[in-house]
Structures are given as C-alpha cells and as structure tokens.
Scaffold this motif. Sequence first.
Motif, PDB file in Angstrom:
ATOM      1  N   GLY A 127     -38.347 -44.250  53.034  1.00  0.00           N
ATOM      2  CA  GLY A 127     -40.470 -44.176  53.003  1.00  0.00           C
ATOM      3  C   GLY A 127     -40.810 -43.907  54.866  1.00  0.00           C
ATOM      4  O   GLY A 127     -41.708 -44.116  54.455  1.00  0.00           O
ATOM      5  N   HIS A 145     -42.984 -40.707  54.253  1.00  0.00           N
ATOM      6  CA  HIS A 145     -44.721 -41.148  53.674  1.00  0.00           C
ATOM      7  C   HIS A 145     -44.714 -41.838  54.550  1.00  0.00           C
ATOM      8  O   HIS A 145     -47.012 -41.584  54.841  1.00  0.00           O
ATOM      9  N   ASP A 146     -44.676 -42.438  55.336  1.00  0.00           N
ATOM     10  CA  ASP A 146     -45.193 -43.300  56.281  1.00  0.00           C
ATOM     11  C   ASP A 146     -45.823 -42.299  57.496  1.00  0.00           C
ATOM     12  O   ASP A 146     -47.129 -42.418  57.730  1.00  0.00           O
ATOM     13  N   THR A 203     -46.669 -39.365  56.837  1.00  0.00           N
ATOM     14  CA  THR A 203     -48.012 -38.900  56.203  1.00  0.00           C
ATOM     15  C   THR A 203     -48.782 -39.353  55.972  1.00  0.00           C
ATOM     16  O   THR A 203     -50.291 -39.151  55.561  1.00  0.00           O
ATOM     17  N   GLN A 204     -48.528 -40.382  55.713  1.00  0.00           N
ATOM     18  CA  GLN A 204     -50.100 -41.435  55.323  1.00  0.00           C
ATOM     19  C   GLN A 204     -51.112 -41.662  56.683  1.00  0.00           C
ATOM     20  O   GLN A 204     -52.361 -41.967  56.673  1.00  0.00           O
ATOM     21  N   ARG A 214     -53.120 -34.128  49.235  1.00  0.00           N
ATOM     22  CA  ARG A 214     -52.261 -35.238  48.797  1.00  0.00           C
ATOM     23  C   ARG A 214     -51.715 -35.055  47.723  1.00  0.00           C
ATOM     24  O   ARG A 214     -50.814 -36.351  47.673  1.00  0.00           O
ATOM     25  N   TYR A 266     -48.644 -36.140  50.211  1.00  0.00           N
ATOM     26  CA  TYR A 266     -48.593 -37.483  50.218  1.00  0.00           C
ATOM     27  C   TYR A 266     -48.243 -38.511  48.892  1.00  0.00           C
ATOM     28  O   TYR A 266     -47.276 -39.471  49.197  1.00  0.00           O
ATOM     29  N   ASP A 267     -48.940 -37.824  47.792  1.00  0.00           N
ATOM     30  CA  ASP A 267     -48.060 -38.711  46.192  1.00  0.00           C
ATOM     31  C   ASP A 267     -47.106 -38.310  45.859  1.00  0.00           C
ATOM     32  O   ASP A 267     -46.264 -39.709  45.431  1.00  0.00           O
ATOM     33  N   THR A 318     -44.606 -38.328  48.231  1.00  0.00           N
ATOM     34  CA  THR A 318     -43.236 -38.825  48.721  1.00  0.00           C
ATOM     35  C   THR A 318     -43.913 -40.116  48.896  1.00  0.00           C
ATOM     36  O   THR A 318     -42.852 -41.132  49.393  1.00  0.00           O
ATOM     37  N   HIS A 319     -44.649 -40.337  48.250  1.00  0.00           N
ATOM     38  CA  HIS A 319     -45.205 -41.582  48.107  1.00  0.00           C
ATOM     39  C   HIS A 319     -44.233 -42.826  46.748  1.00  0.00           C
ATOM     40  O   HIS A 319     -43.707 -43.503  46.566  1.00  0.00           O
ATOM     41  N   LYS A 364     -40.052 -43.048  47.977  1.00  0.00           N
ATOM     42  CA  LYS A 364     -40.564 -44.550  48.322  1.00  0.00           C
ATOM     43  C   LYS A 364     -39.948 -45.223  47.377  1.00  0.00           C
ATOM     44  O   LYS A 364     -40.278 -46.365  48.072  1.00  0.00           O
ATOM     45  N   THR A 365     -41.424 -45.854  46.385  1.00  0.00           N
ATOM     46  CA  THR A 365     -41.166 -46.934  45.665  1.00  0.00           C
ATOM     47  C   THR A 365     -40.247 -46.865  44.932  1.00  0.00           C
ATOM     48  O   THR A 365     -39.767 -47.792  44.270  1.00  0.00           O
TER      49      THR A 365
END
Length: 376
Positions: free
Chosen positions: A121, A124-125, A127-128, A354, A357-358, A360-361, A364-365
């Motif tokens: 993750g 993503h972190d 990127t967030q 994004r 962002y989406d 990588t999220h 991560k999930t």
Amino acid sequence: MGLPSDDAVVIHKGKVPGDPYVITVNCPDKTGLGCDICRTILDFGLCICKGDITTDGRWCYIVLWVIPHARSPAVRWPNLKERLLSVCPSCSVSFYLNQPSSIGTPSPVYLLKYCGLDRKGLLHDVTQVLCYLELTIQRVKVTTTPDGRILDLFFITDNLELLHKKERQDETCAQLQAVLGESCFSCELQLAGSGYDNLQSMSSLSPAVAEELFRYVLSDKEIRAQALSSDVTKLKKSSVIVDNSLSPAHTLLQINCVDHKGFLYDILRTLKDYGIQISFGRFSLVNNGHRELDLFIRQKDGKKILDPEKQESLCSRLKVEMLHPLRVIITNRGPDTELLVANPVELSGKGRPRVFYDVTHALKTLGICIFLDHKI
C-alpha cells in the motif's frame, strides 16, 4: 463580464451531516464548460449525486449536488472554489490574485524522488498525499530492490503553480514524511529538466498491446469472455436515444446506464470532444444502480443533429465510454503478472482525474504488491 469573480462559484454545505454540498456556477458560457467543471470536481475526490445545467449560449447556470467519496481525504473546499473559478470564462485570470495567468503555458514538471522501505500500500499512500496537495502525477517510475528498498520517481505538476517556492516543496516533503514515518529515508524535489522530455518519447508498450488498449471497438475475444459476466450484461443494457421531435431548436439526448465513478464527466468529456453545446441538462439520482441523463444539445453551428451518421457516431462513442470508462488488461510476463490500465484523454490533452489513485487503492485493498511500475 458581469458578476464579480467570487459570486461566479458558490458552495453551500448541507444542512445536516451527510447531506450533499451544493455547488452553483453562474458565469459566461463556453463549449465544454460542464466537462471542465466536472473534471475539477472529480479531481477533488467528489461524487456528483445530481445536477441541472441551463444556458442560453451566452450565460450558463449550473447546480451540482456533491458528496465526498468515502475513502477520499478531507476536501479543501476553498481550494475547490478557486479551481472552479479558474475554469469559468469570467474568472480565468489566475487561481490567486498574485499569480500570472498560465493559459497557454504548460506547467513546469517537477521530479519527486522518494527512497525508503517497501510495504504493502505504500504507492497508494504516497499518491493520496499528492492528490490532497493538488499535485498531478504525470509519470511514475517505481523500482524495488531484492532487500526490500524502493526508489520511486514521481514526475508531477502543481495545480496551484506554487511548487517553485521552497515553502511549497517543504510542505510536500513534510506531508509525505508524516504519513510514511520511519519507512521514509529521503524525499527530494527538483525541476525535472530535459530528462522528462526524453522519457515522454519512450513507451514500454508493444504496438499490439497499445492497439488493444486504445481502440474503441471490443475484440471478439473480449466479447466472448464478457458474455459470461452478469455485471457486463447489466452494463450492456445501457441505452442512448436521440430524439428530434420534442424541440424545434434542440436535439434531445437521453442516456440510461449503470452508475460508475465519473459518469457525468465521461459523458460531458465526449460531448466536448465532439464540439456539442448543451442548452439544458438534468442528471438524476441513482435509481437501482442506474443513472438517467437528459440533455438538450446543439452542434457548433447552433443546429440540431439531424444527420443519421452523426447520430450513430455520437451514440456509439457514448456507449463505449459508458461500457469502458477505463480499459484494463491483465497479462503474464514470465513469473510476474502485469496490469495495464488505459486512461481516456480529452482532445485538450487532459487525462481522466485520479485514475492512478483508484488503481493503487484497489491493489492496496486486495493486498497486491507493486514491485515495478510505469505510468506513461
């Protein structure tokens, strides 16, 4: 040109927690204004619940009800207002009064170099944090070493046009270090220079893969594979209807499809690329997972769309955008699995907000590690 700039965009908070925010835009009109507004709202991690658009061709009045996505960080509402003002024709001088206009001048690209320990993750972190700071990722190169260390190169631009200032650079590195903690060894920011131009001319995609990612017509293989999916069956029930009988001056475009993130942006982006003008539009709330959209439209010359070929071309393109807002391919490359995601780009050169962002999220999930990455 009429209204003071601050009055062109008004944002009202909901009466009770959980109620949508109401964004009102009242300014001179231009072709594609609705697309630009929806793109900005999507870039701030907001979902448009419903909306109304009215224009006489000179002046536009737009009302949108929005809510933050559950996983989005806190929304900087004052910054959103400034960004919306920047796309309004009457307020396009600058985001801030002390900034010169950047119209026609591309934003400088900066290189953010991050070194640290790898973990699930992490990408993503990072990127967030960049999304929260309104930094747009243009390109990414991720390298993971066998001993669990990483070197991430982010080529970014600043929507606020402030990254040349030391205070803005320090804020970016401080935010990253606060989120990543001890896993962050170093964080550096500098102008990308000529190295970025050389990277732009390179592509890791083979011609065959590029053709499959970017074409607008599904292959027989994809059609057969998707025939087994109940979700795709629902998607294919989407409809686009053109009606010229209800208005003497406008063509009515009626759209009904399964809801997805950025739905309204995808529709308005397509109409903008076709040079279609919207005179009136209504975007309804979700009903059993579906969205309904009624738009009274005209061509650039102010005439209705009467040519059957033009109608078919527009409807076909809209159906493709609803069925495939993104194009995703999963392939095997030796012992590794490669995920390829194609992002639609407007004729103006702006990509869908994004997407990285989406992606990588989602990874991560699912607990999927990324050890090598290229965003191009």
